[in-house]
Design a protein around this motif. Structure first.
Motif: not given
Length: 172
Positions: A18, A22, A123, A125, A133, A136, A151
């Motif tokens: 990813l 976070e 974000y 993700v 993406d 999440s 997530v």
């Protein structure tokens, strides 16, 4: 260069990377600019003063993403004017519009991250391997503070719908 996070997500058991930070409850939500269609953009500021549930799906044309979007569309009708549910994916706006028409989905706002994956990166993700993406959920209060984050660890699993809706209801 964006931060890369490993050992946080999988697709059918295979590890994914990813890209981005976070985000956690208590963080201020990053601004975003997403496509409503090819010509029209939408930003976080467009939903100022509303509680926001951001439902992120890898691709609207897959089973879990379809079910996730239908479920939040159903919930959106019950939450009132002070709440907006945004569904974000990297699908082209054409595909999102086609899917919504076929599914009769009218209560959620579909937004596309296809142009530069900026939402996914900010974000945290964006899936490096797929340029999609990660599934999440983000719940933001009326002042754009994040109050709930999920997530998914496995891309093919469903989010905790009840916990996400409870997080929204706690703000209204």
């Amino acid at each position: 260069m964006s931060q890369e996070r490993t050992n946080v997500a999988t697709f059918k058991g295979n590890p994914l990377t990813l890209i981005g930070p976070e985000l956690k409850a208590g963080d201020q939500a990053p601004a975003f600019q997403l496509q409503k269609n090819l010509l029209e953009t939408s930003t976080l500021q467009d939903y100022a003063g509303k509680v926001k549930l951001i439902s992120v799906v890898p691709s609207i044309d897959t089973g879990v993403c379809d079910m996730q979007t239908r479920r939040f569309n159903e919930e959106a009708g019950k939450l009132g004017e002070g709440v907006v549910i945004l569904t974000v994916s990297a699908d082209l706006p054409f595909a999102q519009a086609r899917w919504c028409g076929a599914a009769g989905v009218e209560n959620v706002v579909m937004l596309s991250d296809y142009k530069d994956n900026s939402f996914g990166k900010s974000y945290g993700v964006l899936i490096k391997e797929f340029q999609l993406d990660m599934r999440s959920i983000f719940v933001l209060d009326a002042n754009d503070k994040i109050t709930y984050v999920e997530v998914l660890k496995e891309m093919t699993e469903h989010p905790d719908y009840d916990a996400a809706i409870a997080a929204v209801k706690a703000l209204i």
